[in-house]
Design a protein around this motif. Structure first.
Motif, PDB file in Angstrom:
ATOM      1  N   GLU A 425      49.041  48.457 -14.817  1.00  0.00           N
ATOM      2  CA  GLU A 425      49.212  49.666 -15.491  1.00  0.00           C
ATOM      3  C   GLU A 425      48.523  49.577 -16.842  1.00  0.00           C
ATOM      4  OE1 GLU A 425      53.499  48.557 -15.360  1.00  0.00           O
ATOM      5  OE2 GLU A 425      51.825  48.204 -14.253  1.00  0.00           O
ATOM      6  N   ASN A 426      48.842  48.381 -17.577  1.00  0.00           N
ATOM      7  CA  ASN A 426      48.307  48.092 -18.985  1.00  0.00           C
ATOM      8  C   ASN A 426      46.952  47.526 -19.133  1.00  0.00           C
ATOM      9  OD1 ASN A 426      50.687  49.232 -19.613  1.00  0.00           O
ATOM     10  ND2 ASN A 426      51.640  47.656 -19.977  1.00  0.00           N
ATOM     11  N   LEU A 427      46.325  47.417 -18.150  1.00  0.00           N
ATOM     12  CA  LEU A 427      44.953  46.556 -18.082  1.00  0.00           C
ATOM     13  C   LEU A 427      43.925  47.147 -18.864  1.00  0.00           C
ATOM     14  CD1 LEU A 427      43.333  44.281 -17.124  1.00  0.00           C
ATOM     15  CD2 LEU A 427      42.713  45.885 -15.098  1.00  0.00           C
ATOM     16  N   THR A 428      43.622  48.502 -18.981  1.00  0.00           N
ATOM     17  CA  THR A 428      42.632  49.266 -19.703  1.00  0.00           C
ATOM     18  C   THR A 428      43.063  49.197 -21.180  1.00  0.00           C
ATOM     19  OG1 THR A 428      42.362  50.722 -18.081  1.00  0.00           O
ATOM     20  CG2 THR A 428      41.359  51.336 -19.961  1.00  0.00           C
ATOM     21  N   LEU A 429      44.213  49.359 -21.644  1.00  0.00           N
ATOM     22  CA  LEU A 429      44.448  49.187 -22.894  1.00  0.00           C
ATOM     23  C   LEU A 429      44.384  47.788 -23.638  1.00  0.00           C
ATOM     24  CD1 LEU A 429      47.743  51.663 -23.440  1.00  0.00           C
ATOM     25  CD2 LEU A 429      45.632  51.781 -24.374  1.00  0.00           C
TER      26      LEU A 429
END
Length: 444
Positions: A425-429
């Protein structure tokens, strides 16, 4: 007339009334005084039934309803679906809205009940979260209308077979669109970047103000102006950045319904936008048994649309990934030193060692960043108090797997390969942050 019968549905309230009448007839066998009462009830019920049919079916256009959907859905996000219903009857109606949602959602009990005032419009909204790319077909939008009598319903049907494609997460794309221009990225959830040194692309000479790096003082300009002057630099532009997506079986693992592959696809779309806004060249390709879905790194105006269409059309059978084919392709087709962000997953140190020779070969000529994932499902086992021998064994194994992930980071670092170990869920950031950090440090 035949069409009218197909639109007519009898409500449960009518059967309750019939049940009461039958019970009254049964009671009249023991108490004859109830016999006439039962007939009166039956006559009144039939009269109200006919009256309900008349008031609902005499109007040609009793109800109009429209499903409002965006041109495309955003994969992995909550997408709003609106239903606008207009009541043309001169009395308030009770509406039961049943939307035939695409089969991919596996929703079989969707129903919304509303009371709509006379000659008025009512707008409702619900949300759908797709977890697969592709075409989603909505069926009929069915609206069942009842009068205040609530004896029968009339069905209205709208928007049959409405197809909407589901693209990689363009909602995230809009959310992070301003990141490329912001110097306060931590406000958006991105870690504050520590700028080490500066890049060597000269921009201008300006007057010194408090906080400027004194190492950039321009002594010749200072002597001429008789005041402190500093050189101002900017991030280097037109650097090539390729996002490489492993679409092998290691990317099939699901988190919150979305596969690691789709998390990587969504992150690639958002990061491509940031790269282009920073005036660099964004490109991508995928690999498993062979290298596919190639978009050459450019910064033309149509690049984002090209990348989005390419990401939308990624298909895979989740074969075993061939890193030797990846190494050969990079060696052959990417001649200029570039930043390569490789989305893959390694669960064990042995799995890394099998592919390490190819990663080292790629890192000789390019700046390679390996992006892989933490198994967040193991956190529950690790933090759960063990009460049995089996639970203790599971907890130890989970801690071993988590520890191996950190060992993989250290092993890559040993050979000069950068890495990002992140939760899905934090991949993009995390990938945006790593790209901006590399730009700020000027190590590409």
């Amino acid at each position: 007339m035949k069409k009218g019968f197909k639109q007519l549905y009898i409500n449960n309230f009518f059967f309750y009334l019939l049940g009461g009448i039958v019970a009254t007839f049964v009671l009249s066998f023991f108490f004859p005084v109830f016999y006439n009462v039962a007939w009166y009830f039956l006559l009144i019920t039939v009269s109200f039934f006919l009256l309900d049919v008349i008031i609902l079916f005499t109007a040609k256009t009793g109800i109009e309803s429209t499903r409002i959907v965006a041109e495309k859905l955003s994969n992995g996000d909550e997408n709003p679906i609106s239903v606008s219903t207009r009541n043309y009857y001169t009395f308030a109606v009770y509406a039961k809205i049943i939307d035939e949602i695409p089969f991919q959602f596996q929703v079989r009990n969707f129903e919304i009940n509303r009371k709509i005032k006379a000659s008025s419009q009512d707008d409702i909204q619900y949300f759908l979260r797709p977890v697969e790319r592709g075409e989603y077909v909505f069926g009929n939008l069915n609206v069942y209308i009842s009068s205040p009598l609530r004896i029968i319903s009339r069905r209205f049907t709208f928007n049959k077979d409405q197809m909407v494609p589901t693209y990689p997460s363009y909602i995230q794309l809009r959310k992070y669109d301003l990141m490329a221009f912001s110097n306060n990225l931590f406000q958006y959830g991105v870690k504050k970047i520590r700028r080490i040194g500066h890049t060597m692309e000269f921009e201008q000479i300006k007057e010194y103000i408090q906080g400027d790096d004194i190492r950039t003082l321009n002594w010749k300009a200072t002597a001429k102006k008789n005041s402190l002057m500093v050189n101002q630099f900017q991030d280097e532009k037109s650097q090539s950045v390729y996002m490489i997506i492993d679409k092998g079986r290691v990317m099939k693992m699901p988190f919150n319904g979305l596969s690691l592959l789709d998390y990587a696809i969504n992150a690639t779309l958002v990061l491509s936008n940031v790269i282009l806004k920073k005036h660099d060249k964004a490109g991508m390709f995928t690999f498993s048994k062979k290298v596919e879905n190639r978009v050459v790194a450019e910064k033309r105006s149509s690049q984002m649309q090209l990348i989005m269409e390419c990401l939308y059309n990624i298909k895979t059978d989740f074969f075993e990934s061939d890193f030797s084919r990846l190494y050969t392709d990079v060696k052959k087709n990417i001649n200029q030193r570039s930043l390569l962000l490789l989305y893959t997953n390694f669960e064990t140190l042995d799995g890394l060692h099998r592919q390490l020779p190819y990663l080292k070969g790629i890192a000789k000529n390019h700046l390679l960043v390996v992006v892989f994932f933490q198994n967040t499902e193991l956190n529950e086992l690790i933090h759960k108090k063990a009460e049995t021998v089996q639970e203790m064994y599971d907890k130890v194994i989970a801690e071993k797997f988590m520890f191996e992930k950190r060992l993989i980071v250290n092993e890559l670092k040993k050979y000069g390969i950068y890495s990002v170990l992140t939760q899905p869920e934090n991949l993009t950031l995390d990938t945006i942050n790593k790209y901006l950090e590399i730009k700020a440090r000027g190590i590409l």
